[in-house]
Motif scaffolding. Structure first.
Motif, PDB file in Angstrom:
ATOM      1  N   TRP A  30      27.073  -5.867   0.144  1.00  0.00           N
ATOM      2  CA  TRP A  30      26.640  -6.028  -1.252  1.00  0.00           C
ATOM      3  C   TRP A  30      27.763  -6.704  -2.036  1.00  0.00           C
ATOM      4  CZ3 TRP A  30      23.223  -1.803  -3.928  1.00  0.00           C
ATOM      5  CH2 TRP A  30      22.487  -2.399  -4.958  1.00  0.00           C
ATOM      6  N   THR A  31      28.016  -7.929  -1.700  1.00  0.00           N
ATOM      7  CA  THR A  31      29.110  -8.711  -2.244  1.00  0.00           C
ATOM      8  C   THR A  31      28.821 -10.183  -1.984  1.00  0.00           C
ATOM      9  OG1 THR A  31      31.467  -9.238  -1.939  1.00  0.00           O
ATOM     10  CG2 THR A  31      30.335  -8.298  -0.060  1.00  0.00           C
ATOM     11  N   PRO A  32      29.333 -11.077  -2.833  1.00  0.00           N
ATOM     12  CA  PRO A  32      29.117 -12.509  -2.592  1.00  0.00           C
ATOM     13  C   PRO A  32      29.741 -12.991  -1.283  1.00  0.00           C
ATOM     14  CG  PRO A  32      29.829 -12.128  -4.854  1.00  0.00           C
ATOM     15  CD  PRO A  32      30.018 -10.841  -4.119  1.00  0.00           C
ATOM     16  N   ASN A  33      30.751 -12.253  -0.792  1.00  0.00           N
ATOM     17  CA  ASN A  33      31.438 -12.640   0.442  1.00  0.00           C
ATOM     18  C   ASN A  33      31.381 -11.488   1.439  1.00  0.00           C
ATOM     19  OD1 ASN A  33      32.514 -15.271  -0.556  1.00  0.00           O
ATOM     20  ND2 ASN A  33      33.603 -13.928  -1.985  1.00  0.00           N
ATOM     21  N   LEU A 218      36.224   8.202  -4.380  1.00  0.00           N
ATOM     22  CA  LEU A 218      37.405   7.528  -4.932  1.00  0.00           C
ATOM     23  C   LEU A 218      37.082   6.791  -6.236  1.00  0.00           C
ATOM     24  CD1 LEU A 218      38.872   6.092  -1.598  1.00  0.00           C
ATOM     25  CD2 LEU A 218      39.437   8.236  -2.752  1.00  0.00           C
ATOM     26  N   GLY A 219      35.935   7.149  -6.839  1.00  0.00           N
ATOM     27  CA  GLY A 219      35.565   6.495  -8.093  1.00  0.00           C
ATOM     28  C   GLY A 219      35.439   4.993  -7.940  1.00  0.00           C
ATOM     29  N   ARG A 220      34.822   4.565  -6.838  1.00  0.00           N
ATOM     30  CA  ARG A 220      34.662   3.134  -6.509  1.00  0.00           C
ATOM     31  C   ARG A 220      36.018   2.422  -6.492  1.00  0.00           C
ATOM     32  NH1 ARG A 220      29.146   2.436  -6.739  1.00  0.00           N
ATOM     33  NH2 ARG A 220      28.014   3.827  -8.139  1.00  0.00           N
ATOM     34  N   LYS A 229      43.827  -3.372 -14.006  1.00  0.00           N
ATOM     35  CA  LYS A 229      43.129  -4.000 -15.121  1.00  0.00           C
ATOM     36  C   LYS A 229      41.795  -4.540 -14.619  1.00  0.00           C
ATOM     37  CE  LYS A 229      45.811  -8.267 -14.440  1.00  0.00           C
ATOM     38  NZ  LYS A 229      46.430  -7.763 -13.214  1.00  0.00           N
ATOM     39  N   PRO A 230      40.841  -4.771 -15.519  1.00  0.00           N
ATOM     40  CA  PRO A 230      39.523  -5.245 -15.082  1.00  0.00           C
ATOM     41  C   PRO A 230      39.585  -6.527 -14.261  1.00  0.00           C
ATOM     42  CG  PRO A 230      39.411  -4.507 -17.356  1.00  0.00           C
ATOM     43  CD  PRO A 230      40.861  -4.479 -16.966  1.00  0.00           C
ATOM     44  N   GLU A 231      40.574  -7.360 -14.541  1.00  0.00           N
ATOM     45  CA  GLU A 231      40.684  -8.641 -13.833  1.00  0.00           C
ATOM     46  C   GLU A 231      41.054  -8.472 -12.364  1.00  0.00           C
ATOM     47  OE1 GLU A 231      40.733  -9.033 -18.001  1.00  0.00           O
ATOM     48  OE2 GLU A 231      42.185  -7.940 -16.750  1.00  0.00           O
ATOM     49  N   ASP A 232      41.490  -7.259 -11.990  1.00  0.00           N
ATOM     50  CA  ASP A 232      41.816  -7.008 -10.582  1.00  0.00           C
ATOM     51  C   ASP A 232      40.564  -6.911  -9.716  1.00  0.00           C
ATOM     52  OD1 ASP A 232      44.498  -6.961 -11.187  1.00  0.00           O
ATOM     53  OD2 ASP A 232      44.615  -4.768 -11.328  1.00  0.00           O
ATOM     54  N   ILE A 233      39.402  -6.765 -10.354  1.00  0.00           N
ATOM     55  CA  ILE A 233      38.141  -6.677  -9.621  1.00  0.00           C
ATOM     56  C   ILE A 233      37.646  -8.092  -9.348  1.00  0.00           C
ATOM     57  CG2 ILE A 233      35.778  -5.803  -9.671  1.00  0.00           C
ATOM     58  CD1 ILE A 233      36.788  -3.749 -11.752  1.00  0.00           C
ATOM     59  N   PRO A 234      37.337  -8.434  -8.098  1.00  0.00           N
ATOM     60  CA  PRO A 234      36.938  -9.807  -7.755  1.00  0.00           C
ATOM     61  C   PRO A 234      35.679 -10.252  -8.499  1.00  0.00           C
ATOM     62  CG  PRO A 234      37.426  -8.536  -5.768  1.00  0.00           C
ATOM     63  CD  PRO A 234      37.394  -7.564  -6.905  1.00  0.00           C
ATOM     64  N   MET A 238      30.144  -5.938  -7.804  1.00  0.00           N
ATOM     65  CA  MET A 238      29.174  -5.190  -8.609  1.00  0.00           C
ATOM     66  C   MET A 238      29.835  -4.290  -9.650  1.00  0.00           C
ATOM     67  SD  MET A 238      27.844  -1.976  -6.370  1.00  0.00           S
ATOM     68  CE  MET A 238      26.571  -2.941  -5.625  1.00  0.00           C
ATOM     69  N   ARG A 239      31.095  -3.886  -9.394  1.00  0.00           N
ATOM     70  CA  ARG A 239      31.766  -3.008 -10.349  1.00  0.00           C
ATOM     71  C   ARG A 239      31.958  -3.674 -11.713  1.00  0.00           C
ATOM     72  NH1 ARG A 239      36.763  -1.360  -6.582  1.00  0.00           N
ATOM     73  NH2 ARG A 239      36.482  -3.578  -6.083  1.00  0.00           N
ATOM     74  N   ARG A 240      31.931  -4.990 -11.744  1.00  0.00           N
ATOM     75  CA  ARG A 240      32.045  -5.691 -13.021  1.00  0.00           C
ATOM     76  C   ARG A 240      30.837  -5.438 -13.925  1.00  0.00           C
ATOM     77  NH1 ARG A 240      35.488 -10.426 -13.928  1.00  0.00           N
ATOM     78  NH2 ARG A 240      37.250 -10.314 -12.482  1.00  0.00           N
ATOM     79  N   ASN A 241      29.768  -4.892 -13.365  1.00  0.00           N
ATOM     80  CA  ASN A 241      28.586  -4.555 -14.156  1.00  0.00           C
ATOM     81  C   ASN A 241      28.684  -3.160 -14.775  1.00  0.00           C
ATOM     82  OD1 ASN A 241      27.209  -6.988 -13.433  1.00  0.00           O
ATOM     83  ND2 ASN A 241      26.696  -6.060 -11.457  1.00  0.00           N
ATOM     84  N   PHE A 242      29.618  -2.342 -14.291  1.00  0.00           N
ATOM     85  CA  PHE A 242      29.692  -0.948 -14.712  1.00  0.00           C
ATOM     86  C   PHE A 242      30.641  -0.806 -15.898  1.00  0.00           C
ATOM     87  CE2 PHE A 242      28.862   0.112  -9.992  1.00  0.00           C
ATOM     88  CZ  PHE A 242      27.516  -0.163 -10.166  1.00  0.00           C
ATOM     89  N   VAL A 243      30.230  -0.039 -16.895  1.00  0.00           N
ATOM     90  CA  VAL A 243      30.932   0.000 -18.176  1.00  0.00           C
ATOM     91  C   VAL A 243      32.377   0.480 -18.038  1.00  0.00           C
ATOM     92  CG1 VAL A 243      30.094   2.322 -18.763  1.00  0.00           C
ATOM     93  CG2 VAL A 243      30.730   0.727 -20.578  1.00  0.00           C
ATOM     94  N   ARG A 244      32.645   1.409 -17.140  1.00  0.00           N
ATOM     95  CA  ARG A 244      34.012   1.912 -17.002  1.00  0.00           C
ATOM     96  C   ARG A 244      34.973   0.842 -16.482  1.00  0.00           C
ATOM     97  NH1 ARG A 244      33.169   7.894 -14.187  1.00  0.00           N
ATOM     98  NH2 ARG A 244      31.974   8.812 -15.913  1.00  0.00           N
ATOM     99  N   PHE A 245      34.417  -0.118 -15.757  1.00  0.00           N
ATOM    100  CA  PHE A 245      35.246  -1.182 -15.191  1.00  0.00           C
ATOM    101  C   PHE A 245      35.294  -2.406 -16.087  1.00  0.00           C
ATOM    102  CE2 PHE A 245      34.073   1.398 -11.540  1.00  0.00           C
ATOM    103  CZ  PHE A 245      35.260   1.481 -10.828  1.00  0.00           C
ATOM    104  N   ARG A 246      34.196  -2.735 -16.758  1.00  0.00           N
ATOM    105  CA  ARG A 246      34.148  -3.986 -17.518  1.00  0.00           C
ATOM    106  C   ARG A 246      34.728  -3.869 -18.922  1.00  0.00           C
ATOM    107  NH1 ARG A 246      28.119  -2.904 -18.149  1.00  0.00           N
ATOM    108  NH2 ARG A 246      27.837  -2.419 -20.373  1.00  0.00           N
ATOM    109  N   ASN A 247      34.784  -2.642 -19.457  1.00  0.00           N
ATOM    110  CA  ASN A 247      35.302  -2.442 -20.803  1.00  0.00           C
ATOM    111  C   ASN A 247      36.818  -2.229 -20.744  1.00  0.00           C
ATOM    112  OD1 ASN A 247      36.198  -0.964 -23.225  1.00  0.00           O
ATOM    113  ND2 ASN A 247      34.027  -0.955 -23.788  1.00  0.00           N
ATOM    114  N   PRO A 248      37.616  -3.177 -21.252  1.00  0.00           N
ATOM    115  CA  PRO A 248      39.080  -3.054 -21.144  1.00  0.00           C
ATOM    116  C   PRO A 248      39.630  -1.781 -21.787  1.00  0.00           C
ATOM    117  CG  PRO A 248      38.464  -5.280 -21.791  1.00  0.00           C
ATOM    118  CD  PRO A 248      37.222  -4.446 -21.885  1.00  0.00           C
ATOM    119  N   GLU A 249      39.046  -1.393 -22.922  1.00  0.00           N
ATOM    120  CA  GLU A 249      39.524  -0.182 -23.601  1.00  0.00           C
ATOM    121  C   GLU A 249      39.287   1.049 -22.736  1.00  0.00           C
ATOM    122  OE1 GLU A 249      38.281   2.756 -27.286  1.00  0.00           O
ATOM    123  OE2 GLU A 249      37.559   0.680 -27.296  1.00  0.00           O
TER     124      GLU A 249
END
Length: 344
Positions: A30-33, A218-220, A229-234, A238-249
């Protein structure tokens, strides 16, 4: 070196011994790669090879684990079992389905449940028996009793062996188990997602003798401390869709929780990942943490993590952190549990 911690499943699978830690395969496909076959295969083998003789490793897949919601994960598994047929009997295969084709919307109609189970078996191509089937979410258009009743009929037909449930409430778990013994219930369990209903399901499953397959221990990946930081996620993850990961604050706020857990891990002399898996494993005799990894070394480390026994003082310290820390953001999209069909 083999793992020391083993357990058994519940319901009709209570005679089956499995390692105390399972292996989630979602992020292999479940990833582009997608992970290359040879890398994925070595990761799966590493976990299975950690099991004592006669003990299976629980591996978890789904009909829809790909960006297109297709059967890529099952097709990966079929190629694995085709290349390594001896591993078929050394694994207990749990597969989620019961969603509309090409999507994630729950559909517990008799026609779709049959379609889903048939499609899973077709993707496996006879390389491995479907040990357990579970609807990924509870379809509110049908009663739980209806859903489990339909699945019980498919078990009688010999299409698979055991029934599981996923992302259901404690009340739904009780209703389902009254129709047919439930072997396992899959819910998210970790130090930043300890919701009231999490505890209710854990308590009910223990009462009924049902195994809990605890996904995202492990909390994904967040609780390992490797993400800063959020930018560490490729990109495309899919984690970029989840609010805990995409919201910098939210991301920065929740890192303080990770730092507190890291302090306990360092004092224990273990990694944060091992601490978090050991904590989830400590929540019940039949609680099976389900980390995911495409790395053979890490999969083996995860499999042994339940062998780390936490003292009462260490467990008390972890619970103090959980009970006193306010995590920002919900588990999925930031718009409430209904959008992700949680606790059905």
């Amino acid at each position: 070196m083999t793992v020391q911690s083993i357990t058994s499943l519940g319901g009709t699978a209570s005679h089956i011994k499995v390692g105390k830690v399972g292996h989630g395969l979602m992020m292999m496909t479940w990833t582009p790669n997608p992970t290359a076959d040879e890398v994925a295969f070595e990761a799966i083998k590493a976990g299975v090879d950690s099991m004592p003789p006669g003990v299976k490793m629980l591996v978890n897949s789904a009909e829809f684990y790909s960006p297109s919601f297709g059967p890529a994960n099952l097709e990966l598994l079929s190629r694995f079992y085709e290349k390594y047929p001896d591993y078929a009997e050394r694994t207990f295969l749990s597969v989620k389905g019961g969603t509309q084709p090409g999507g994630a919307t729950p559909d517990a109609s008799p026609e779709n449940l049959r379609r889903s189970v048939t499609a899973i078996n077709a993707a496996l191509r006879g390389t491995k028996r479907l040990d357990l089937f579970e609807c990924a979410r509870v379809d509110t258009h049908y009663s739980v009793e209806h859903m489990v009743g339909v699945l019980a009929g498919l078990v009688k037909e010999g299409l698979f062996d055991h029934i599981g449930m996923s992302e259901c409430s404690a009340a739904s778990l009780r209703k389902g188990n009254a129709v047919h013994p439930i072997a396992a219930v899959e819910i998210e369990v970790n130090a930043w997602s300890m919701e009231p209903e999490t505890k209710n399901v854990l308590k009910t499953a223990e009462e009924l003798g049902i195994a809990v397959v605890a996904y995202a221990p492990l909390g994904r990946g967040f609780l390992t401390g490797e993400l800063k930081k959020p930018e560490d996620i490729p990109e495309g993850d899919m984690r970029r869709n989840f609010v805990r990961f995409r919201n910098p604050e939210y991301f920065q706020h929740n890192l303080a929780l990770v730092d507190k857990l890291k302090e306990i891990a360092e004092a224990k002399g273990v990694t944060p990942a091992r601490l978090c898996i050991a904590f989830v494993a400590s929540l019940g005799d039949k609680v099976i943490p389900l980390p995911g990894s495409s790395n053979a070394k890490r999969t083996a480390e995860n499999a042994h993590s339940a062998d780390t026994k936490l003292t009462k003082e260490e467990l008390d310290a972890i619970w103090h952190i959980i009970d006193s820390y306010e995590v920002k953001g919900d588990r999925y999209f930031g718009v409430g549990s209904e959008a992700a069909h949680l606790w059905g």
